[in-house]
Scaffold this motif. Structure first.
Motif, mmCIF file in Angstrom:
data_model
loop_
_atom_site.group_PDB
_atom_site.id
_atom_site.type_symbol
_atom_site.label_atom_id
_atom_site.label_comp_id
_atom_site.label_asym_id
_atom_site.label_seq_id
_atom_site.Cartn_x
_atom_site.Cartn_y
_atom_site.Cartn_z
ATOM 1 N N LEU A 196 0.831 -1.206 0.000
ATOM 2 C CA LEU A 196 0.000 0.000 0.000
ATOM 3 C C LEU A 196 0.862 1.252 0.000
ATOM 4 O O LEU A 196 0.614 2.189 -0.779
ATOM 5 C CB LEU A 196 -0.917 0.001 1.220
ATOM 6 C CG LEU A 196 -1.723 1.292 1.450
ATOM 7 C CD1 LEU A 196 -2.720 1.498 0.324
ATOM 8 C CD2 LEU A 196 -2.432 1.259 2.804
ATOM 9 N N VAL A 225 0.983 4.067 -2.927
ATOM 10 C CA VAL A 225 0.698 5.493 -2.708
ATOM 11 C C VAL A 225 1.859 6.348 -3.187
ATOM 12 O O VAL A 225 1.666 7.373 -3.851
ATOM 13 C CB VAL A 225 0.412 5.752 -1.212
ATOM 14 C CG1 VAL A 225 0.347 7.258 -0.930
ATOM 15 C CG2 VAL A 225 -0.890 5.092 -0.792
ATOM 16 N N LEU A 233 1.640 9.113 -6.238
ATOM 17 C CA LEU A 233 1.990 10.511 -5.999
ATOM 18 C C LEU A 233 3.149 10.958 -6.884
ATOM 19 O O LEU A 233 3.186 12.107 -7.337
ATOM 20 C CB LEU A 233 2.358 10.709 -4.528
ATOM 21 C CG LEU A 233 1.222 10.598 -3.512
ATOM 22 C CD1 LEU A 233 1.773 10.676 -2.095
ATOM 23 C CD2 LEU A 233 0.179 11.679 -3.740
ATOM 24 N N VAL A 282 2.033 5.097 4.787
ATOM 25 C CA VAL A 282 1.359 6.139 4.003
ATOM 26 C C VAL A 282 1.824 7.524 4.447
ATOM 27 O O VAL A 282 2.050 8.420 3.615
ATOM 28 C CB VAL A 282 -0.171 6.000 4.140
ATOM 29 C CG1 VAL A 282 -0.881 7.193 3.511
ATOM 30 C CG2 VAL A 282 -0.637 4.701 3.488
ATOM 31 N N LEU A 285 3.649 10.176 1.909
ATOM 32 C CA LEU A 285 3.084 11.515 1.700
ATOM 33 C C LEU A 285 4.073 12.596 2.087
ATOM 34 O O LEU A 285 4.264 13.588 1.361
ATOM 35 C CB LEU A 285 1.793 11.650 2.509
ATOM 36 C CG LEU A 285 1.032 12.977 2.373
ATOM 37 C CD1 LEU A 285 0.650 13.215 0.925
ATOM 38 C CD2 LEU A 285 -0.215 12.955 3.253
#
Length: 289
Positions: A48, A52, A56, A129, A133
């Motif tokens: 995951l 992500v 991005l 995550v 980010l």
């Protein structure tokens, strides 16, 4: 690279500690049959986080410049929110982490124990995550110009995570003892400083895209003293989000966030160090003795 190493070390150690507690407790209660489910949940969480990060990095490649700046600025602010929450959450719950997690394991291990998969996935996936980010917010979408920076950021995070894994293995084997409370306190202070720079960077992106006013009217210009492409400028930019030509809104946001977050975090740290008050003896009727 150092800022990304720090976030990788911090988030990686949090995740590694949680996995270590999961494994140690399952072994203690003689539920070794559930260890495979722990690693299954961890594996899904890693996939995951990588997904992500990939979305991005390469997803915004075909967007217009304005859309990229709005997306980058917005996600930078979201990343600051996540990191701030993580710093304060760990500051409040570090001492009770093991106990709370064991309570969750007892419930998740009932029956076939598939709840262990969910517990491991949520615990590690959240950290993954957040890391993806936050790192993306310091690099932005992948282009030919930013490819080197992206690889530098990835290398920094990877080294930080590997360091965290080694530390957790040494702790698990009883070969290393560190003051985790002190570790999370000092890395918390460092990440607040890093997050302030990311916030200012994100606001600059939104201003450049026209979503916020004030772009093109810098508060000051010290690019002649510290060029952004110089070694010092690159180091300050990579670690603290430094820009030699900031707008007034960027400076105001940086100062306000830094001052408020540092004051609140310092109060939290001091409250955790303060000994609990001694209870006042009472009579059986509840009156003070």
């Amino acid at each position: 690279m150092f800022a990304n190493y720090l976030i990788g070390l911090r988030e990686g150690l949090e995740a590694a500690l949680i996995v270590g507690i999961l494994i140690a407790y399952l072994v203690k209660i003689d539920r070794r049959d559930l260890l495979g489910r722990v690693w299954f949940g961890v594996g899904i969480a890693i996939v995951l986080a990588l997904g992500v990060g990939a979305i991005l990095t390469w997803g915004p490649y075909g967007l217009s410049f304005q859309a990229q700046e709005i997306l980058g600025g917005g996600l930078s602010i979201v990343a600051v929110g996540f990191v701030t929450w993580m710093v304060f959450w760990m500051g409040r719950t570090a001492a009770e982490l093991a106990g709370n997690l064991r309570s969750g394991i007892d419930k998740a291990a009932q029956g076939a124990g598939w709840g262990i998969v969910l517990l491991a996935f949520l615990s590690v996936g959240r950290e993954g995550v957040e890391t993806a980010l936050f790192v993306w917010s310091t690099v932005g979408p992948s282009t030919d110009a930013t490819l080197g920076a992206a690889w530098g950021a990835f290398t920094g995070v990877l080294l930080g995570i590997l360091t965290a894994v080694v530390i957790e293995i040494l702790i698990y084997r009883g070969l290393l003892r560190i003051n985790l409370s002190r570790f999370f306190t000092w890395t918390g202070y460092a990440l607040i400083v890093v997050a302030a720079g990311v916030l200012a960077y994100g606001i600059g992106d939104l201003q450049e895209a026209g979503a916020l006013p004030g772009w093109g009217a810098p508060l000051y210009d010290i690019s002649g003293l510290i060029p952004p492409t110089s070694p010092l400028g690159s180091v300050l930019g990579g670690i603290f989000g430094f820009t030699p030509i900031p707008t007034p809104l960027q400076v105001i946001a940086w100062v306000l966030y830094l001052v408020i977050a540092l004051i609140l975090f310092t109060r939290l740290v001091r409250s955790k160090r303060r000994p609990a008050p001694t209870p006042v003896p009472t009579t059986p009727l509840g009156e003070t003795a």
